[in-house]
Structure formats: structure tokens, C-alpha cells
Design a protein around this motif. Structure first.
Motif, short mmCIF file in Angstrom:
data_model
loop_
_atom_site.label_atom_id
_atom_site.label_comp_id
_atom_site.label_asym_id
_atom_site.label_seq_id
_atom_site.Cartn_x
_atom_site.Cartn_y
_atom_site.Cartn_z
N GLN A 127 0.57 11.35 3.66
CA GLN A 127 0.28 11.98 4.95
C GLN A 127 0.75 13.42 4.92
OE1 GLN A 127 2.12 10.27 8.51
NE2 GLN A 127 0.35 10.87 9.73
N TYR B 293 0.42 5.27 1.12
CA TYR B 293 -0.38 6.28 1.80
C TYR B 293 0.32 7.62 1.66
CZ TYR B 293 -3.19 2.70 4.20
OH TYR B 293 -4.04 1.67 4.50
N LEU C 13 -0.59 -4.26 9.16
CA LEU C 13 0.04 -3.39 8.19
C LEU C 13 1.27 -2.75 8.82
CD1 LEU C 13 -0.83 -2.72 5.28
CD2 LEU C 13 -1.79 -0.61 6.14
N ILE C 14 2.43 -3.00 8.21
CA ILE C 14 3.68 -2.47 8.73
C ILE C 14 4.16 -1.36 7.80
CG2 ILE C 14 6.05 -3.03 9.42
CD1 ILE C 14 3.79 -4.40 11.05
N PHE C 15 4.50 -0.22 8.40
CA PHE C 15 4.84 0.96 7.64
C PHE C 15 6.34 1.20 7.58
CE2 PHE C 15 0.88 3.13 6.67
CZ PHE C 15 -0.01 2.46 7.48
N GLY C 16 6.78 1.78 6.46
CA GLY C 16 8.12 2.34 6.39
C GLY C 16 8.14 3.69 7.08
N GLN C 17 9.31 4.29 7.13
CA GLN C 17 9.44 5.55 7.85
C GLN C 17 8.93 6.74 7.05
OE1 GLN C 17 11.85 3.78 6.45
NE2 GLN C 17 13.77 4.92 6.23
N PHE D 295 0.83 -1.19 0.00
CA PHE D 295 0.00 0.00 0.00
C PHE D 295 0.87 1.25 0.00
CE2 PHE D 295 -3.93 -2.23 1.09
CZ PHE D 295 -3.43 -3.42 1.58
N GLY E 62 0.52 16.84 10.25
CA GLY E 62 -0.53 16.99 11.25
C GLY E 62 -1.81 16.24 10.93
N LYS E 63 -1.83 15.51 9.82
CA LYS E 63 -3.03 14.78 9.41
C LYS E 63 -2.78 13.28 9.49
CE LYS E 63 -5.28 18.53 8.23
NZ LYS E 63 -6.46 18.97 9.02
N SER E 64 -3.84 12.52 9.35
CA SER E 64 -3.70 11.07 9.35
C SER E 64 -3.40 10.58 7.93
CB SER E 64 -4.96 10.41 9.90
OG SER E 64 -6.07 10.73 9.10
N PRO E 65 -2.83 9.39 7.79
CA PRO E 65 -2.52 8.87 6.46
C PRO E 65 -3.78 8.62 5.65
CG PRO E 65 -1.32 7.68 8.15
CD PRO E 65 -2.34 8.50 8.86
N LEU F 235 -5.11 6.69 2.04
CA LEU F 235 -4.71 5.68 1.08
C LEU F 235 -4.67 6.28 -0.34
CD1 LEU F 235 -4.16 2.62 0.61
CD2 LEU F 235 -6.60 2.40 0.12
#
Lengths: 111, 112
Positions: free
Chosen positions: B38, B36, B100-104, B34, B41-44, B46
Motif C-alpha cells: 500500500q 499486499y 480477510l484479516i489484516f496486520g497493522q 496474502f 493515500g492509495k488502496s492495497p 495484492l
């Protein structure tokens, strides 16, 4: 989308207080998640749930706890808030299309 | 080694150019990926997801997946200043119930 609702959006609270961050969804999704994100930093999974009465800890150790008594609600609780808990907490739900959507987040500041 | 790795940037491109964002992952069993966006100050939110090797296009966005190389990328054509944000790559742990694992994240800046 998954229509994830979080309250409060912003909270400033004193050290030692108990707080609960609410997360709700109206789509009947089984899988829900809590992520923690410090400003400018990575998202870390702290809790997840596959359904009612199912909760698991995520990859990042957290002093918070969660519950899933009803499908619609997935609240996160801190029994005794500390300044180190200051962060943004993001709730997410998995849609029928197998994608994860986020709520708007709850910004917690512990003073 | 992190499970999902991205260049943190910032990546700066001129308006109208193609922005290329890259991501590698370590779990060869991962099946779904996936992207995303961002804003500060907001949420991710898609942008798109991809399951199969090859390219997937959606408007100005193209996701590319190469499972053999464990590499997924996002191309943004005709970049606009409004595309300036942090782009998060996420990998689904399908064998662990879909965590779900995110990158930095990679910070993108589109200059007018």
C-alpha cells in the motif's frame, strides 16, 4: 483482477447529512467487503456480503449500513454523518481465484 | 493478542539489499495468506498469496510460510526505492467464509 469501482473518490460533507458510498463490480463475484482505514492505521473489516440479500457486520463496529440487492452493487450508507466518520472506506471483492482485490477507495471528510 | 501481527517499522534498507518482512498469526486453522503493498493515500494492491508450507517465488518477491510456527514472511530481493511502501500481511478466515484479516502493516523505506 476483480475490477472494483468506487464512487465518489473524495467527499466532503456537513455533519448530519446522509451519504452513500457506491461500490460496484462487473465480474459477478458473490463475496464483497467494506474496510475502513484511517491514515497510517490498520484496515478494519466493517461489513461483508456473501451474495444477494446477505450482509454481515465485520469486526469493527460501525454506524454505517450496507445492502446487497444486486450482485453488482454493494453500497454503504451513513444516515447521519459525524466528524468521527471521517476516514477512507475501501470496497473489495473476492475473485474466482479466491483472492481479494480492492477498489481505489472513497475518502470521506465530515465537517 | 492481535490476530495478525507485524512489526510496524519503519524498516530501512539500502537500494539493492534484501528486505525481510515478517508476520505472525494466531488462528492455527488459517489456510491462506496474502501480502499486499500500500502506497500512501492509495488502496492495497495484492503482491502474492501462499497456501502451502515452504517458499513461493514471484519475480523479486518470495513468500515463506511456516504453519507450525504460525509465521509468514515476505522477502524482497534487489530492493528499489519504488518498493518503499507499507506492506500488509493478511490472513484468510477460511472457516468464516473467507474474511480477510489484516496486520497493522510494516513501513518499508528503500534508500538510494
Amino acid at each position: 483482477e476483480a475490477d472494483i469501482y468506487q464512487t465518489p473518490r473524495y467527499l466532503v460533507i456537513g455533519t448530519g447529512k446522509k451519504i452513500t458510498l457506491e461500490c460496484s463490480q462487473t465480474m459477478g463475484h458473490d463475496k464483497m467487503y467494506w474496510y475502513q482505514q484511517d491514515p497510517g492505521m490498520e484496515l478494519h473489516l466493517i461489513h461483508y456480503s456473501y451474495g444477494v440479500n446477505s450482509t454481515e457486520k465485520g469486526d469493527l463496529s460501525s454506524e454505517s449500513t450496507v445492502s446487497r440487492i444486486r450482485t453488482e452493487h454493494f453500497p454503504l450508507t451513513l444516515e447521519s454523518a459525524r466528524p468521527s466518520h471521517t476516514s477512507q472506506y475501501l470496497c473489495a471483492g473476492r475473485s474466482a481465484g479466491n483472492t481479494i482485490y480492492f477498489g481505489e477507495g472513497s475518502w470521506l471528510t465530515v465537517v | 493478542q492481535k490476530e495478525v501481527e507485524q512489526n510496524s517499522g519503519p524498516l530501512s534498507v539500502p537500494e539493492g539489499a534484501i528486505a525481510s518482512l515478517n508476520c505472525t498469526y494466531s488462528d492455527r486453522g488459517s489456510q491462506s495468506f496474502f501480502w499486499y503493498r500500500q502506497y500512501s493515500g492509495k488502496s492495497p494492491e495484492l503482491i502474492m498469496f501462499i497456501y502451502s508450507n515452504g517458499d513461493k517465488e514471484d519475480g523479486r518477491f518470495t513468500a515463506q510460510l511456516n504453519k507450525a510456527s504460525q509465521y509468514v514472511s515476505l522477502l524482497i530481493r534487489d530492493s528499489q526505492p519504488s518498493d518503499s511502501a507499507t506492506y500488509l500481511c493478511a490472513v484468510n478466515r477460511d472457516n468464516q467464509g473467507g474474511k480477510l484479516i489484516f496486520g497493522q502493516g510494516t513501513e518499508l523505506s528503500v534508500k538510494p
